[in-house]
Design a protein around this motif. Sequence first.
Motif, PDB file in Angstrom:
ATOM      1  N   UNK A  81      76.295  64.929 -29.781  1.00  0.00           N
ATOM      2  CA  UNK A  81      76.890  64.047 -30.791  1.00  0.00           C
ATOM      3  C   UNK A  81      78.279  64.510 -31.225  1.00  0.00           C
ATOM      4  N   UNK A  82      78.430  65.813 -31.453  1.00  0.00           N
ATOM      5  CA  UNK A  82      79.660  66.338 -32.036  1.00  0.00           C
ATOM      6  C   UNK A  82      80.675  66.855 -31.011  1.00  0.00           C
ATOM      7  N   UNK A  83      80.228  67.127 -29.803  1.00  0.00           N
ATOM      8  CA  UNK A  83      81.149  67.629 -28.779  1.00  0.00           C
ATOM      9  C   UNK A  83      81.421  69.121 -28.873  1.00  0.00           C
ATOM     10  N   UNK A  84      80.765  69.795 -29.802  1.00  0.00           N
ATOM     11  CA  UNK A  84      80.833  71.251 -29.912  1.00  0.00           C
ATOM     12  C   UNK A  84      79.424  71.765 -30.176  1.00  0.00           C
ATOM     13  N   UNK A  85      79.227  73.046 -29.952  1.00  0.00           N
ATOM     14  CA  UNK A  85      77.906  73.621 -30.202  1.00  0.00           C
ATOM     15  C   UNK A  85      77.729  73.917 -31.686  1.00  0.00           C
ATOM     16  N   UNK A  86      76.486  74.110 -32.076  1.00  0.00           N
ATOM     17  CA  UNK A  86      76.208  74.524 -33.453  1.00  0.00           C
ATOM     18  C   UNK A  86      76.895  75.861 -33.711  1.00  0.00           C
ATOM     19  N   UNK A  87      76.845  76.751 -32.740  1.00  0.00           N
ATOM     20  CA  UNK A  87      77.461  78.072 -32.898  1.00  0.00           C
ATOM     21  C   UNK A  87      78.955  77.952 -33.149  1.00  0.00           C
ATOM     22  N   UNK A  88      79.631  77.047 -32.442  1.00  0.00           N
ATOM     23  CA  UNK A  88      81.071  76.846 -32.654  1.00  0.00           C
ATOM     24  C   UNK A  88      81.333  76.267 -34.040  1.00  0.00           C
ATOM     25  N   UNK A  89      80.482  75.343 -34.474  1.00  0.00           N
ATOM     26  CA  UNK A  89      80.609  74.770 -35.816  1.00  0.00           C
ATOM     27  C   UNK A  89      80.455  75.867 -36.867  1.00  0.00           C
ATOM     28  N   UNK A  90      79.468  76.729 -36.674  1.00  0.00           N
ATOM     29  CA  UNK A  90      79.250  77.855 -37.592  1.00  0.00           C
ATOM     30  C   UNK A  90      80.461  78.772 -37.591  1.00  0.00           C
TER      31      UNK A  90
END
Length: 172
Positions: free
Chosen positions: A100-109
């Motif tokens: 959905x976001x085009x980035x990983x959860x880890x990158x968002x964190x």
Amino acid sequence: MLVTDKLQQLGLNYFTVDLGQINVLENITDQQLEQLKAELFKSGLELMDDKRAIIIEKVKNVIIDLIHHTEELPKSKFSVFLSEKLDYDYTYLANLFSQTEGITIQQFILNHKIERIKELILYNELSLSEISHRLNYSSAAALSNQFKKITGLTPSFYKQLKEKRQKNLEHI
């Protein structure tokens, strides 16, 4: 309360209105749904009726709340924390998020941790060691390395840049 007022105006019976979630007693007609969306939009709110979007929003809210509004991050891994907090398998959350976001959860964190580090550096209330402890880095050096990798600047250089800008603004 804003949302409850809108629901009452439209004649919708509800049993809970919680941050990000409304539970209605009966089925909503398409017309009522469109009216509710329009009314909420006028008030700066958005109605999300896509379950996937709701889950993604919950993941983001948990991460942002944790990083920006908690004194110290939990010692457990983010994956375990998110799974327990949202009651979903982490692999499902991670796949859904990246699709959905085009980035990983880890990158968002990581992006939010870097923003939080910037804030804490600018507040100048904590040492780099205290910041690294608060955000679960193994050391101030590990924090500095990651900060430089992401921003291209060392934390101390970042702080100097902000101080120079403030001095320049004071002289204008």
